[in-house]
Design a protein around this motif. Structure first.
Motif, PDB file in Angstrom:
ATOM      1  N   VAL A  27       0.842  -1.199   0.000  1.00 30.59           N
ATOM      2  CA  VAL A  27       0.000   0.000   0.000  1.00 30.59           C
ATOM      3  C   VAL A  27       0.876   1.248   0.000  1.00 30.59           C
ATOM      4  O   VAL A  27       1.751   1.394   0.842  1.00 30.59           O
ATOM      5  CB  VAL A  27      -0.922   0.001   1.234  1.00 30.59           C
ATOM      6  N   GLY A  28       0.607   2.159  -0.934  1.00 29.47           N
ATOM      7  CA  GLY A  28       1.451   3.341  -1.057  1.00 29.47           C
ATOM      8  C   GLY A  28       2.826   2.951  -1.537  1.00 29.47           C
ATOM      9  O   GLY A  28       3.844   3.295  -0.936  1.00 29.47           O
ATOM     10  N   CYS A  29       2.880   2.243  -2.653  1.00 29.42           N
ATOM     11  CA  CYS A  29       4.097   1.553  -3.093  1.00 29.42           C
ATOM     12  C   CYS A  29       5.195   2.474  -3.591  1.00 29.42           C
ATOM     13  O   CYS A  29       6.351   2.058  -3.709  1.00 29.42           O
ATOM     14  CB  CYS A  29       3.751   0.550  -4.184  1.00 29.42           C
ATOM     15  N   GLY A  30       4.869   3.744  -3.908  1.00 25.57           N
ATOM     16  CA  GLY A  30       5.884   4.626  -4.451  1.00 25.57           C
ATOM     17  C   GLY A  30       6.464   4.065  -5.740  1.00 25.57           C
ATOM     18  O   GLY A  30       5.742   3.516  -6.571  1.00 25.57           O
ATOM     19  N   ASP A  49      -0.769   2.856  -5.463  1.00 25.38           N
ATOM     20  CA  ASP A  49      -0.396   4.200  -5.040  1.00 25.38           C
ATOM     21  C   ASP A  49      -1.408   5.167  -5.635  1.00 25.38           C
ATOM     22  O   ASP A  49      -1.954   4.920  -6.711  1.00 25.38           O
ATOM     23  CB  ASP A  49       1.023   4.549  -5.510  1.00 25.38           C
ATOM     24  N   ARG A  50      -1.648   6.274  -4.943  1.00 20.61           N
ATOM     25  CA  ARG A  50      -2.624   7.259  -5.432  1.00 20.61           C
ATOM     26  C   ARG A  50      -2.074   8.110  -6.566  1.00 20.61           C
ATOM     27  O   ARG A  50      -2.844   8.750  -7.293  1.00 20.61           O
ATOM     28  CB  ARG A  50      -3.064   8.174  -4.291  1.00 20.61           C
ATOM     29  N   SER A  51      -0.766   8.154  -6.740  1.00 15.31           N
ATOM     30  CA  SER A  51      -0.152   9.020  -7.737  1.00 15.31           C
ATOM     31  C   SER A  51       0.027   8.280  -9.060  1.00 15.31           C
ATOM     32  O   SER A  51       0.786   7.301  -9.141  1.00 15.31           O
ATOM     33  CB  SER A  51       1.204   9.525  -7.238  1.00 15.31           C
ATOM     34  N   ALA A  52      -0.637   8.758 -10.104  1.00 16.48           N
ATOM     35  CA  ALA A  52      -0.497   8.149 -11.427  1.00 16.48           C
ATOM     36  C   ALA A  52       0.938   8.272 -11.930  1.00 16.48           C
ATOM     37  O   ALA A  52       1.467   7.347 -12.569  1.00 16.48           O
ATOM     38  CB  ALA A  52      -1.459   8.806 -12.407  1.00 16.48           C
ATOM     39  N   GLU A  53       1.595   9.397 -11.645  1.00 15.62           N
ATOM     40  CA  GLU A  53       2.973   9.599 -12.081  1.00 15.62           C
ATOM     41  C   GLU A  53       3.908   8.596 -11.434  1.00 15.62           C
ATOM     42  O   GLU A  53       4.771   7.995 -12.094  1.00 15.62           O
ATOM     43  CB  GLU A  53       3.420  11.024 -11.744  1.00 15.62           C
ATOM     44  N   ILE A  54       3.743   8.392 -10.132  1.00 13.53           N
ATOM     45  CA  ILE A  54       4.606   7.452  -9.414  1.00 13.53           C
ATOM     46  C   ILE A  54       4.368   6.030  -9.895  1.00 13.53           C
ATOM     47  O   ILE A  54       5.314   5.238 -10.064  1.00 13.53           O
ATOM     48  CB  ILE A  54       4.363   7.568  -7.891  1.00 13.53           C
ATOM     49  N   VAL A  55       3.110   5.664 -10.138  1.00 15.95           N
ATOM     50  CA  VAL A  55       2.798   4.321 -10.623  1.00 15.95           C
ATOM     51  C   VAL A  55       3.432   4.088 -11.994  1.00 15.95           C
ATOM     52  O   VAL A  55       3.964   3.005 -12.276  1.00 15.95           O
ATOM     53  CB  VAL A  55       1.272   4.107 -10.681  1.00 15.95           C
ATOM     54  N   ALA A  56       3.403   5.098 -12.858  1.00 14.95           N
ATOM     55  CA  ALA A  56       4.020   4.973 -14.175  1.00 14.95           C
ATOM     56  C   ALA A  56       5.524   4.729 -14.048  1.00 14.95           C
ATOM     57  O   ALA A  56       6.100   3.913 -14.783  1.00 14.95           O
ATOM     58  CB  ALA A  56       3.745   6.225 -14.999  1.00 14.95           C
ATOM     59  N   ILE A  57       6.157   5.424 -13.109  1.00 15.55           N
ATOM     60  CA  ILE A  57       7.597   5.221 -12.884  1.00 15.55           C
ATOM     61  C   ILE A  57       7.860   3.816 -12.364  1.00 15.55           C
ATOM     62  O   ILE A  57       8.799   3.134 -12.796  1.00 15.55           O
ATOM     63  CB  ILE A  57       8.137   6.283 -11.912  1.00 15.55           C
ATOM     64  N   ALA A  58       7.031   3.360 -11.425  1.00 17.90           N
ATOM     65  CA  ALA A  58       7.200   2.016 -10.859  1.00 17.90           C
ATOM     66  C   ALA A  58       7.102   0.955 -11.954  1.00 17.90           C
ATOM     67  O   ALA A  58       7.892   0.003 -11.988  1.00 17.90           O
ATOM     68  CB  ALA A  58       6.151   1.769  -9.780  1.00 17.90           C
ATOM     69  N   ARG A  59       6.141   1.109 -12.844  1.00 17.22           N
ATOM     70  CA  ARG A  59       5.993   0.150 -13.946  1.00 17.22           C
ATOM     71  C   ARG A  59       7.208   0.172 -14.862  1.00 17.22           C
ATOM     72  O   ARG A  59       7.702  -0.877 -15.301  1.00 17.22           O
ATOM     73  CB  ARG A  59       4.733   0.469 -14.737  1.00 17.22           C
ATOM     74  N   ALA A  60       7.703   1.384 -15.162  1.00 21.97           N
ATOM     75  CA  ALA A  60       8.849   1.509 -16.058  1.00 21.97           C
ATOM     76  C   ALA A  60      10.100   0.871 -15.450  1.00 21.97           C
ATOM     77  O   ALA A  60      10.853   0.171 -16.131  1.00 21.97           O
ATOM     78  CB  ALA A  60       9.102   2.976 -16.378  1.00 21.97           C
TER      79      ALA A  60
END
Length: 234
Positions: A27-30, A49-60
Protein backbone atom coordinates in the motif's frame (compact mmCIF):
# COMPACT_ATOMS: atom_id res chain seq x y z
CA UNK A 1 18.77 12.97 0.98
CA UNK A 2 20.67 9.81 -0.03
CA UNK A 3 19.74 7.82 3.09
CA UNK A 4 16.16 6.55 2.91
CA UNK A 5 14.56 5.79 6.28
CA UNK A 6 11.94 3.48 4.78
CA UNK A 7 14.45 1.43 2.79
CA UNK A 8 16.46 1.01 5.98
CA UNK A 9 13.62 -1.03 7.49
CA UNK A 10 12.90 -3.32 4.52
CA UNK A 11 14.54 -6.34 6.11
CA UNK A 12 12.69 -5.78 9.38
CA UNK A 13 9.37 -5.77 7.52
CA UNK A 14 10.23 -8.88 5.54
CA UNK A 15 10.91 -10.75 8.78
CA UNK A 16 7.33 -10.14 9.91
CA UNK A 17 5.73 -11.91 6.95
CA UNK A 18 4.55 -15.54 6.92
CA UNK A 19 7.12 -17.89 5.47
CA UNK A 20 4.48 -19.59 3.31
CA UNK A 21 2.98 -16.32 1.99
CA UNK A 22 1.90 -16.46 -1.65
CA UNK A 23 -0.03 -13.21 -2.17
CA UNK A 24 0.83 -9.68 -1.06
CA UNK A 25 -0.51 -6.14 -1.22
CA UNK A 26 1.89 -3.19 -0.90
CA UNK A 27 0.00 0.00 0.00
CA UNK A 28 1.45 3.34 -1.06
CA UNK A 29 4.10 1.55 -3.09
CA UNK A 30 5.88 4.63 -4.45
CA UNK A 31 8.40 3.66 -7.13
CA UNK A 32 8.04 0.02 -6.07
CA UNK A 33 11.29 -0.87 -4.33
CA UNK A 34 9.67 -2.89 -1.56
CA UNK A 35 7.06 -4.41 -3.90
CA UNK A 36 9.89 -5.74 -6.04
CA UNK A 37 11.57 -7.24 -2.98
CA UNK A 38 8.33 -9.06 -2.22
CA UNK A 39 8.11 -10.31 -5.80
CA UNK A 40 11.70 -11.58 -5.64
CA UNK A 41 10.59 -13.82 -2.78
CA UNK A 42 8.13 -15.48 -5.15
CA UNK A 43 4.98 -13.65 -4.01
CA UNK A 44 2.22 -12.47 -6.34
CA UNK A 45 2.20 -8.76 -5.54
CA UNK A 46 -0.43 -6.08 -6.01
CA UNK A 47 1.13 -2.65 -5.46
CA UNK A 48 -1.01 0.49 -5.28
CA UNK A 49 -0.40 4.20 -5.04
CA UNK A 50 -2.62 7.26 -5.43
CA UNK A 51 -0.15 9.02 -7.74
CA UNK A 52 -0.50 8.15 -11.43
CA UNK A 53 2.97 9.60 -12.08
CA UNK A 54 4.61 7.45 -9.41
CA UNK A 55 2.80 4.32 -10.62
CA UNK A 56 4.02 4.97 -14.18
CA UNK A 57 7.60 5.22 -12.88
CA UNK A 58 7.20 2.02 -10.86
CA UNK A 59 5.99 0.15 -13.95
CA UNK A 60 8.85 1.51 -16.06
CA UNK A 61 11.49 0.56 -13.49
CA UNK A 62 10.03 -2.93 -12.96
CA UNK A 63 9.78 -3.74 -16.65
CA UNK A 64 6.46 -5.57 -16.37
CA UNK A 65 7.89 -9.03 -16.93
CA UNK A 66 6.58 -12.30 -15.54
CA UNK A 67 6.68 -12.23 -11.76
CA UNK A 68 6.81 -8.44 -11.52
CA UNK A 69 4.41 -6.63 -9.15
CA UNK A 70 1.09 -5.50 -10.61
CA UNK A 71 1.17 -1.74 -10.14
CA UNK A 72 -2.15 0.10 -10.00
CA UNK A 73 -3.27 3.65 -9.35
CA UNK A 74 -5.82 3.44 -6.52
CA UNK A 75 -7.04 5.30 -3.46
CA UNK A 76 -7.55 2.67 -0.78
CA UNK A 77 -10.05 4.89 1.01
CA UNK A 78 -12.33 4.16 -1.95
CA UNK A 79 -11.01 0.90 -3.43
CA UNK A 80 -12.84 -2.40 -3.02
CA UNK A 81 -10.36 -4.89 -1.56
CA UNK A 82 -11.06 -8.63 -1.87
CA UNK A 83 -11.87 -10.07 1.56
CA UNK A 84 -9.57 -12.72 2.96
CA UNK A 85 -7.27 -12.59 -0.06
CA UNK A 86 -3.76 -11.53 0.93
CA UNK A 87 -1.22 -13.47 2.99
CA UNK A 88 0.79 -10.28 3.52
CA UNK A 89 -0.14 -6.60 3.45
CA UNK A 90 2.54 -3.96 3.85
CA UNK A 91 2.25 -0.22 4.26
CA UNK A 92 5.47 1.83 4.28
CA UNK A 93 5.16 5.43 5.47
CA UNK A 94 1.82 5.83 3.70
CA UNK A 95 -0.84 5.25 6.34
CA UNK A 96 -0.72 8.89 7.46
CA UNK A 97 -1.79 9.87 3.92
CA UNK A 98 -5.10 8.01 4.45
CA UNK A 99 -7.89 7.92 7.01
CA UNK A 100 -6.61 5.80 9.90
CA UNK A 101 -9.77 3.70 9.65
CA UNK A 102 -8.41 2.28 6.38
CA UNK A 103 -6.73 -0.26 8.67
CA UNK A 104 -10.10 -1.99 8.99
CA UNK A 105 -10.23 -2.61 5.23
CA UNK A 106 -6.67 -3.92 5.26
CA UNK A 107 -7.52 -6.19 8.18
CA UNK A 108 -10.50 -7.64 6.33
CA UNK A 109 -8.40 -8.25 3.21
CA UNK A 110 -6.03 -10.56 5.13
CA UNK A 111 -6.28 -14.27 4.55
CA UNK A 112 -6.38 -16.49 7.64
CA UNK A 113 -2.88 -16.58 9.03
CA UNK A 114 -1.98 -13.43 7.10
CA UNK A 115 0.07 -10.54 8.45
CA UNK A 116 -0.39 -6.78 8.16
CA UNK A 117 2.88 -4.88 8.70
CA UNK A 118 2.84 -1.08 8.86
CA UNK A 119 5.95 1.08 8.93
CA UNK A 120 4.35 4.31 10.10
CA UNK A 121 5.21 7.91 10.88
CA UNK A 122 3.95 9.75 13.95
CA UNK A 123 3.73 13.32 15.21
CA UNK A 124 6.20 14.02 17.99
CA UNK A 125 4.81 15.07 21.35
CA UNK A 126 6.32 14.95 24.82
CA UNK A 127 9.63 14.11 26.44
CA UNK A 128 9.89 10.51 25.21
CA UNK A 129 9.53 11.56 21.59
CA UNK A 130 12.13 14.29 22.10
CA UNK A 131 14.63 11.80 23.54
CA UNK A 132 14.19 9.39 20.63
CA UNK A 133 14.46 12.23 18.13
CA UNK A 134 17.63 13.52 19.77
CA UNK A 135 19.15 10.03 19.65
CA UNK A 136 18.23 9.63 15.97
CA UNK A 137 19.79 12.87 14.74
CA UNK A 138 23.52 11.89 14.96
CA UNK A 139 22.83 8.36 13.66
CA UNK A 140 20.83 9.80 10.78
CA UNK A 141 23.63 12.23 9.92
CA UNK A 142 26.25 9.47 9.98
CA UNK A 143 24.12 7.23 7.77
CA UNK A 144 23.60 10.01 5.23
CA UNK A 145 27.34 10.69 5.08
CA UNK A 146 28.09 6.98 4.61
CA UNK A 147 25.62 6.60 1.75
CA UNK A 148 26.74 9.84 0.13
CA UNK A 149 30.34 8.64 0.26
CA UNK A 150 29.42 5.40 -1.52
CA UNK A 151 27.62 7.36 -4.21
CA UNK A 152 30.66 9.60 -4.65
CA UNK A 153 32.85 6.61 -5.54
CA UNK A 154 30.22 5.10 -7.80
CA UNK A 155 29.15 2.18 -5.64
CA UNK A 156 25.44 2.96 -5.83
CA UNK A 157 23.01 4.59 -8.24
CA UNK A 158 23.28 8.25 -9.10
CA UNK A 159 19.63 9.07 -9.62
CA UNK A 160 17.26 8.23 -12.45
CA UNK A 161 13.53 7.57 -12.42
CA UNK A 162 13.59 5.61 -9.14
CA UNK A 163 15.03 8.61 -7.30
CA UNK A 164 11.70 10.42 -7.72
CA UNK A 165 10.17 11.06 -4.31
CA UNK A 166 6.47 10.58 -3.51
CA UNK A 167 4.42 13.41 -2.01
CA UNK A 168 5.40 14.35 1.54
CA UNK A 169 2.81 14.87 4.27
CA UNK A 170 3.44 15.44 7.95
CA UNK A 171 1.71 12.91 10.24
CA UNK A 172 -1.03 14.26 12.50
CA UNK A 173 -1.39 11.34 14.96
CA UNK A 174 0.90 10.91 17.93
CA UNK A 175 2.28 7.49 18.79
CA UNK A 176 -0.11 7.32 21.75
CA UNK A 177 -3.06 7.91 19.42
CA UNK A 178 -1.78 5.27 17.01
CA UNK A 179 -1.57 2.76 19.86
CA UNK A 180 -5.05 3.59 21.15
CA UNK A 181 -6.92 3.64 17.84
CA UNK A 182 -5.15 0.63 16.36
CA UNK A 183 -6.02 -1.43 19.45
CA UNK A 184 -9.70 -0.92 18.66
CA UNK A 185 -9.36 -1.80 14.98
CA UNK A 186 -6.78 -4.59 15.28
CA UNK A 187 -7.15 -6.55 18.52
CA UNK A 188 -3.87 -8.23 19.41
CA UNK A 189 -1.69 -5.96 17.26
CA UNK A 190 1.74 -4.90 18.44
CA UNK A 191 3.20 -1.40 18.08
CA UNK A 192 6.94 -0.84 18.46
CA UNK A 193 8.71 2.51 18.35
CA UNK A 194 11.68 2.59 15.96
CA UNK A 195 14.57 4.95 15.41
CA UNK A 196 14.32 7.48 12.56
CA UNK A 197 10.85 8.75 13.51
CA UNK A 198 9.03 5.54 12.64
CA UNK A 199 6.97 2.85 14.33
CA UNK A 200 6.25 -0.76 13.40
CA UNK A 201 2.69 -2.04 13.73
CA UNK A 202 2.12 -5.77 13.18
CA UNK A 203 -1.23 -7.54 13.13
CA UNK A 204 -1.61 -11.28 12.58
CA UNK A 205 -4.95 -12.67 11.47
CA UNK A 206 -5.39 -15.64 13.77
CA UNK A 207 -8.66 -16.76 12.20
CA UNK A 208 -8.54 -20.51 11.53
CA UNK A 209 -7.76 -21.60 7.99
CA UNK A 210 -10.95 -23.19 6.68
CA UNK A 211 -11.06 -26.08 4.21
CA UNK A 212 -12.50 -24.45 1.07
CA UNK A 213 -14.15 -27.68 -0.05
CA UNK A 214 -15.22 -28.57 -3.60
CA UNK A 215 -17.72 -25.71 -3.80
CA UNK A 216 -15.01 -23.08 -3.39
CA UNK A 217 -12.80 -24.37 -6.20
CA UNK A 218 -12.49 -21.74 -8.89
CA UNK A 219 -14.44 -19.16 -6.86
CA UNK A 220 -14.49 -15.69 -8.43
CA UNK A 221 -12.17 -12.97 -7.16
CA UNK A 222 -15.01 -10.97 -5.64
CA UNK A 223 -15.52 -13.79 -3.14
CA UNK A 224 -11.89 -13.64 -2.02
CA UNK A 225 -10.32 -16.30 -4.21
CA UNK A 226 -6.53 -16.18 -3.92
CA UNK A 227 -6.14 -17.69 -7.40
CA UNK A 228 -7.30 -14.52 -9.14
CA UNK A 229 -4.86 -12.15 -10.77
CA UNK A 230 -7.25 -9.23 -10.52
CA UNK A 231 -6.59 -8.36 -6.89
CA UNK A 232 -8.00 -4.86 -6.48
CA UNK A 233 -11.03 -3.29 -8.02
CA UNK A 234 -10.30 0.43 -7.83
Amino acid sequence: MPFDHNDHYHRLLLRQLPRDARTALDVGCGTGRFARRLALRGLEVDAVDRSAEIVAIARAVSGGGSGSPRFREADLAEADLPRGHYDAITCLASLHHMPFGTLAALRDALAPGGVLAVLGCYAEQGAADLLWSTAAVPVNAAARLAVAAKEAVGRSGAGGPESTKPPVRQPSMTLAQVRRESAELLPGRTVRRLLFWRYLLVFRNDAPVADPGPAATGAPQANGSRDSAQGIDA
